[in-house]
Scaffold this motif. Structure first.
Motif, PDB file in Angstrom:
ATOM      1  N   ALA A   1     -11.575   5.237  -2.710  1.00 27.55           N
ATOM      2  CA  ALA A   1     -10.216   5.175  -2.490  1.00 27.55           C
ATOM      3  C   ALA A   1      -9.881   4.212  -4.560  1.00 27.55           C
ATOM      4  O   ALA A   1     -10.600   3.564  -4.643  1.00 27.55           O
ATOM      5  CB  ALA A   1      -9.218   4.555  -1.964  1.00 27.55           C
ATOM      6  N   LEU A   2      -9.063   5.293  -4.922  1.00 28.75           N
ATOM      7  CA  LEU A   2      -8.917   4.617  -5.720  1.00 28.75           C
ATOM      8  C   LEU A   2      -7.298   3.923  -6.150  1.00 28.75           C
ATOM      9  O   LEU A   2      -6.592   4.227  -5.418  1.00 28.75           O
ATOM     10  CB  LEU A   2      -8.726   6.368  -7.095  1.00 28.75           C
ATOM     11  N   LEU A   3      -7.999   2.595  -6.651  1.00 28.87           N
ATOM     12  CA  LEU A   3      -7.083   1.577  -6.736  1.00 28.87           C
ATOM     13  C   LEU A   3      -6.632   1.713  -8.105  1.00 28.87           C
ATOM     14  O   LEU A   3      -6.965   1.544  -9.094  1.00 28.87           O
ATOM     15  CB  LEU A   3      -7.315   0.276  -6.315  1.00 28.87           C
ATOM     16  N   ASP A   4      -5.276   2.775  -8.441  1.00 31.92           N
ATOM     17  CA  ASP A   4      -4.818   2.943  -9.699  1.00 31.92           C
ATOM     18  C   ASP A   4      -3.836   2.554 -10.262  1.00 31.92           C
ATOM     19  O   ASP A   4      -3.733   2.367 -11.223  1.00 31.92           O
ATOM     20  CB  ASP A   4      -3.743   4.471  -9.149  1.00 31.92           C
ATOM     21  N   ASN A   5      -2.964   1.560  -9.602  1.00 29.00           N
ATOM     22  CA  ASN A   5      -2.198   0.004 -10.781  1.00 29.00           C
ATOM     23  C   ASN A   5      -2.380  -0.699  -9.751  1.00 29.00           C
ATOM     24  O   ASN A   5      -2.359  -0.857  -8.791  1.00 29.00           O
ATOM     25  CB  ASN A   5      -0.607   1.038 -10.827  1.00 29.00           C
ATOM     26  N   LEU A   6      -2.327  -2.034 -10.529  1.00 26.32           N
ATOM     27  CA  LEU A   6      -1.942  -3.239 -10.585  1.00 26.32           C
ATOM     28  C   LEU A   6      -1.641  -4.627 -10.890  1.00 26.32           C
ATOM     29  O   LEU A   6      -1.835  -4.383 -12.414  1.00 26.32           O
ATOM     30  CB  LEU A   6      -3.211  -3.159  -9.792  1.00 26.32           C
TER      31      LEU A   6
ATOM     32  N   LEU B   1      10.889  -8.196  -8.104  1.00 33.07           N
ATOM     33  CA  LEU B   1      10.182  -7.741  -7.822  1.00 33.07           C
ATOM     34  C   LEU B   1       8.781  -8.329  -8.557  1.00 33.07           C
ATOM     35  O   LEU B   1       9.000  -9.241  -9.861  1.00 33.07           O
ATOM     36  CB  LEU B   1       9.660  -6.138  -8.569  1.00 33.07           C
ATOM     37  N   LEU B   2       7.699  -8.619  -7.561  1.00 32.05           N
ATOM     38  CA  LEU B   2       6.509  -9.749  -8.117  1.00 32.05           C
ATOM     39  C   LEU B   2       5.584  -9.397  -8.925  1.00 32.05           C
ATOM     40  O   LEU B   2       4.687  -9.126  -9.447  1.00 32.05           O
ATOM     41  CB  LEU B   2       6.257 -11.013  -7.561  1.00 32.05           C
ATOM     42  N   GLY B   3       5.344  -7.869  -7.918  1.00 31.25           N
ATOM     43  CA  GLY B   3       4.014  -7.023  -8.497  1.00 31.25           C
ATOM     44  C   GLY B   3       4.233  -6.381  -7.626  1.00 31.25           C
ATOM     45  O   GLY B   3       4.675  -5.430  -6.458  1.00 31.25           O
ATOM     46  N   PHE B   4       3.307  -4.931  -7.977  1.00 31.09           N
ATOM     47  CA  PHE B   4       2.949  -3.637  -7.492  1.00 31.09           C
ATOM     48  C   PHE B   4       1.766  -3.688  -7.792  1.00 31.09           C
ATOM     49  O   PHE B   4       0.996  -4.053  -8.109  1.00 31.09           O
ATOM     50  CB  PHE B   4       4.196  -2.321  -7.522  1.00 31.09           C
ATOM     51  N   VAL B   5       1.161  -2.340  -6.519  1.00 32.77           N
ATOM     52  CA  VAL B   5       0.141  -1.632  -5.985  1.00 32.77           C
ATOM     53  C   VAL B   5      -0.320  -0.367  -6.169  1.00 32.77           C
ATOM     54  O   VAL B   5       1.070  -0.251  -4.668  1.00 32.77           O
ATOM     55  CB  VAL B   5      -1.141  -2.140  -5.543  1.00 32.77           C
ATOM     56  N   HIS B   6      -0.971   0.443  -6.137  1.00 31.57           N
ATOM     57  CA  HIS B   6      -1.109   1.972  -5.709  1.00 31.57           C
ATOM     58  C   HIS B   6      -2.141   2.182  -6.106  1.00 31.57           C
ATOM     59  O   HIS B   6      -3.582   2.759  -6.162  1.00 31.57           O
ATOM     60  CB  HIS B   6       0.035   3.126  -6.745  1.00 31.57           C
ATOM     61  N   VAL B   7      -2.449   2.653  -3.939  1.00 32.73           N
ATOM     62  CA  VAL B   7      -3.814   3.337  -4.512  1.00 32.73           C
ATOM     63  C   VAL B   7      -3.248   4.925  -3.736  1.00 32.73           C
ATOM     64  O   VAL B   7      -2.918   5.604  -3.291  1.00 32.73           O
ATOM     65  CB  VAL B   7      -4.317   2.522  -2.940  1.00 32.73           C
ATOM     66  N   ARG B   8      -4.713   6.255  -3.953  1.00 34.06           N
ATOM     67  CA  ARG B   8      -4.726   6.957  -3.269  1.00 34.06           C
ATOM     68  C   ARG B   8      -6.186   7.570  -2.896  1.00 34.06           C
ATOM     69  O   ARG B   8      -6.960   6.850  -2.863  1.00 34.06           O
ATOM     70  CB  ARG B   8      -4.952   7.832  -5.064  1.00 34.06           C
TER      71      ARG B   8
ATOM     72  N   PRO C   1       1.416  10.964   2.642  1.00 33.50           N
ATOM     73  CA  PRO C   1       0.168  10.690   3.491  1.00 33.50           C
ATOM     74  C   PRO C   1      -1.238   9.708   2.350  1.00 33.50           C
ATOM     75  O   PRO C   1      -1.845   9.255   3.425  1.00 33.50           O
ATOM     76  CB  PRO C   1      -0.068  11.827   4.522  1.00 33.50           C
ATOM     77  N   SER C   2      -1.454  10.516   1.793  1.00 36.90           N
ATOM     78  CA  SER C   2      -2.900  10.105   1.788  1.00 36.90           C
ATOM     79  C   SER C   2      -2.633   8.934   0.208  1.00 36.90           C
ATOM     80  O   SER C   2      -3.717   8.668  -0.572  1.00 36.90           O
ATOM     81  CB  SER C   2      -3.553  11.433   0.545  1.00 36.90           C
ATOM     82  N   THR C   3      -1.787   8.144  -0.330  1.00 32.21           N
ATOM     83  CA  THR C   3      -1.206   7.218  -1.197  1.00 32.21           C
ATOM     84  C   THR C   3      -0.979   6.149  -0.506  1.00 32.21           C
ATOM     85  O   THR C   3      -0.121   5.959   0.604  1.00 32.21           O
ATOM     86  CB  THR C   3      -0.143   7.557  -2.161  1.00 32.21           C
TER      87      THR C   3
END
Ligand SMILES: CC(C)(COP(=O)(O)OP(=O)(O)OC[C@H]1O[C@@H](n2cnc3c(N)ncnc32)[C@H](O)[C@@H]1OP(=O)(O)O)[C@@H](O)C(=O)NCCC(=O)NCCS
Length: 183
Positions: free
Chosen positions: A87-92, A71-78, A58-60
């Motif tokens: 909030a931390l944008l961890d990977n893009l 797959l063209l791209g991804f993003v991950h947020v904590r 729930p926290s990501t």
């Protein structure tokens, strides 16, 4: 680009890990050690993404953009990663062949929108390697502000995985809802 954005599921872990490894090998050269980048990075990333996506957390937030070609791209947020910076944008990461066609912009805007929905009025921040001036231009074009400079921490906690003593910059938005607004 004809593409759709959706939440990642455990079935996406392999494709995300492969793109993550490829992107690091190309764009983190000179920041992470060659020995680390040219080692079993796909296995390393597969372990990380397999764990992240195994149970809905729930926290990501993990969003991907894909089309019939893959797959063209991804993003991950904590969410709520830091009491001050939010909030931390961890990977893009966007696949090389799909870069500069608006995929990164779609991903960061949607990630910011979902972040603001789940965590109303939260701030948002990320770290970008100091040498990664292209990504910095992208974040500044989306309204981010440089708000600090620190030494990069070694991946896997092993100092030998770093090349020298690289720095990273903090990019911050006071309100996730403001991401993407220029000027
Ligand atoms: C940085 C990254 C995520 C940007 O995604 P992208 O899909 O290529 O970017 P977009 O096409 O959405 O760019 C949107 C706007 O950002 C700015 N921008 C993007 N790339 C830029 C560049 N190389 N130089 C200057 N501005 C840039 C532009 O204003 C661009 O709009 P325009 O193309 O109409 O001029 C992508 O290039 C990438 O994955 N790079 C490698 C991995 C990486 O460095 N990730 C970030 C880790 S912190």
């Amino acid at each position: 680009v004809t593409a759709a954005i959706r939440s990642a599921t455990s079935g996406d872990a392999g494709a995300i890990a492969a793109l993550h490894a490829e992107s690091w090998r190309r764009f983190y050269r000179g920041v992470y050690a060659d020995r680390y980048l040219d080692g079993d990075l796909v296995a390393d990333r597969t372990a990380v993404w397999g764990a992240r996506l195994a149970v809905p957390e729930p926290s990501t937030i993990t969003l991907i953009c894909d089309n019939e070609h893959g797959l063209l791209g991804f993003v991950h947020v904590r969410l709520d990663a830091d009491p001050e910076w939010g909030a931390l944008l961890d990977n893009l990461h966007v696949a090389l062949a799909a870069q500069r066609q608006g995929v990164g912009s779609l991903l960061i805007r949607e990630a910011a929108r979902v972040t603001g929905e789940r965590s109303p009025a939260t701030a948002l921040y990320l770290w970008v390697q100091e040498v990664n001036v292209r990504a910095q231009a992208f974040y500044l074009a989306h309204g981010g502000r440089i708000a600090g400079r620190e030494l990069v921490g070694p991946p896997g906690g092993d100092p030998r995985n770093l090349a020298g003593a690289p720095y990273k910059l903090r990019v911050a938005w006071p309100d996730a809802a403001s991401v993407g607004r220029r000027g």
